[in-house]
Design a protein around this motif. Sequence first.
Motif, PDB file in Angstrom:
ATOM      1  N   VAL A 104     -45.925 -16.022  61.787  1.00 35.40           N
ATOM      2  CA  VAL A 104     -44.102 -17.044  61.462  1.00 35.40           C
ATOM      3  C   VAL A 104     -44.512 -17.829  62.134  1.00 35.40           C
ATOM      4  N   GLU A 125     -47.044 -21.254  57.838  1.00 36.54           N
ATOM      5  CA  GLU A 125     -46.461 -20.518  56.452  1.00 36.54           C
ATOM      6  C   GLU A 125     -44.531 -21.044  56.537  1.00 36.54           C
ATOM      7  N   SER A 126     -44.693 -21.878  56.568  1.00 35.55           N
ATOM      8  CA  SER A 126     -43.223 -22.819  56.534  1.00 35.55           C
ATOM      9  C   SER A 126     -43.445 -23.952  56.740  1.00 35.55           C
ATOM     10  N   GLU A 127     -42.968 -24.882  56.406  1.00 37.52           N
ATOM     11  CA  GLU A 127     -42.636 -26.160  56.204  1.00 37.52           C
ATOM     12  C   GLU A 127     -42.298 -26.130  57.857  1.00 37.52           C
ATOM     13  N   VAL A 174     -44.346 -18.952  52.041  1.00 34.19           N
ATOM     14  CA  VAL A 174     -43.527 -19.449  51.175  1.00 34.19           C
ATOM     15  C   VAL A 174     -44.108 -19.164  50.025  1.00 34.19           C
TER      16      VAL A 174
END
Length: 428
Positions: A104, A125-127, A174
Motif C-alpha cells: 500500500v 492498492e488505492s486511487e 479498494v
Amino acid sequence: MDRFRYQNGELYCEDVPAAQIAARAGTPVYVYSAATLRHHYRAIAEAFAPLNPLLCFAVKSLDNTHILRLLAEAGSGFDVVSGGEIARALRAGTDPAKIVYSGVAKTDREIREAVSVGIKMFNVESEAEFENLSRLGGEAGRPVRASLRINPDVYDPRTHVKTATGRKESKFGVDIDRAEVFFQTYGRDANVALDALDLHIGSPIYSAEPYVRAIDRTLALIESLRAKGFAIRTLDLGGGFAADYEEGRSPLAADYAGQIVPMLKDSGLEIILEPGRQIACNAGVLLTRVQYVKQGGSKKFLIVDAAMTDLIRPALYDSEHFVWPAKLPAGAEPPPRRISHAAEGGVPVDVVGGVCESSDFLAKGRTLPPMERGDLLTVFSAGAYGFVMSSQYNSRPRAAEVLVEGDAWRVIRRRETYDDLFAAECDV
Ligand code: LLP
C-alpha cells in the motif's frame, strides 16, 4: 509432507542429523529442506496445472536469496512488497517479467526502480497510488502494467484478526464496490495499462470456501467491466493457502485447486497465485538449545537460546508451533505433530526465551519429555514468517540459516556478530 523425520530416535533434516548442524553452526539456527521446498512448489503447480498459472512465491514469507534462487530454478516468479524484495529477487536471478509488486505504501523511488527493471505488474492498492504510478510511468516513458487490488469482503473465521486482509475495512486494496468507478476513472490511462485484478483475502485461509466466494464476486465484476469495454486479462488470487502446523490439519493444494480450477478454467484469464506459507512453512525448523530449566511458582520453564526475536509468531498472533526434543528418550516413538501431544511421564512446561518481555515465549503448557541444560529443542513449521520477522531487540545478533540438500548442508546466512549490531551506526 516434509523431510524432517526422526530416525533411530534422532531428528534428521533430509539425510543430515539436526544435532550435527546445531553442533557445527551453533544455535539458534534455522534449518531448511530443499527437497521440501521443491515438493510444495510442485504440488501447487501440479494441482493448478489446468489453469497454467504463474506462481509468484511471496518473498515476505522466506526471503533468503539462496531460497529464492532455488524456487526461481523450479520455475517460480515472485510476489514482492518492497524495493528490497525486488533487489533480492533480482539478485536471485529472477526474470523481472515474473515479478508482481503488491503493497500500500510504494514510494517514488521503489516505483521508479520497479518500472526501470520492467516488472510484470503493479498490484495497485488505492486511487492515489494509481495517479502516482501514472505520473512516474509517464516520466519513465516505459510500458507499465497494473492490476487493481480489490477487497471482496470475505474472510475465514479461523484466520487471526491480525492477518485477515480481504475485508472492506482494511488498509489493503479498494472495496469491490468502488472497482467500477476506479476503472471508469483510470481504465484508459495513457501511461499505465490497467487490465487486471488481484486480491488477497488473508493468511492462512483454512478452506477453499472463502476463495470460492471471493472468486464468485470477482468474476461478476469482471463480466460487468468487460461489458463496459474494459479488457481484463489477468486475475491474481494472492496467497493464503494454509500449511500444516499440526499433522493433517490443513487442506492440500489439490483441495483448494479442486474448487478453484473449475471456476476459472474457461475464463480466458491469465491466473497468478502468490503462495508463501504453504511452500515455506514446513520446509523449515528452528533449532534451539535449553539454557536453563526453572520453576516459577507452579510453572516450569524451559529457557532456551531462541526468543521472540527469532520467532515472533507466538508472541504476536498466539500462534502454536509444535515443539519437541531433537533427540528422543531411549525407546520412545516419534511423536505425532499435535500441539496437545503429551510425553509419557512429562510435566507441562512453557518454552521461553531470554528477552525482557513477558510475551517472549515460543510455546506454552506443552508436556515434553524431560529436558536438561544443553539439550536441543526443535520448533517445527518455522520456515514461513520465521527468520524474516526476526529482530535484534535486546541487541541479540540474528540466528544463522542453513539449507540442506540430501546429505549435504551449507550455511546460507551466517550468524550475526556483535559488529553487525552496530554496523549501520555512524562513527562508532
Ligand atoms: N500476497 C499478499 C499480497 C500478501 O499480503 C501475502 C501475505 C501473501 C501473498 C502470502 O500469503 P501466504 O501464502 O504466505 O499465506 N506474518 C503472518 C502472515 C502475514 C501475511 C501477510 N501477507 C504470519 O506469521 O502468520
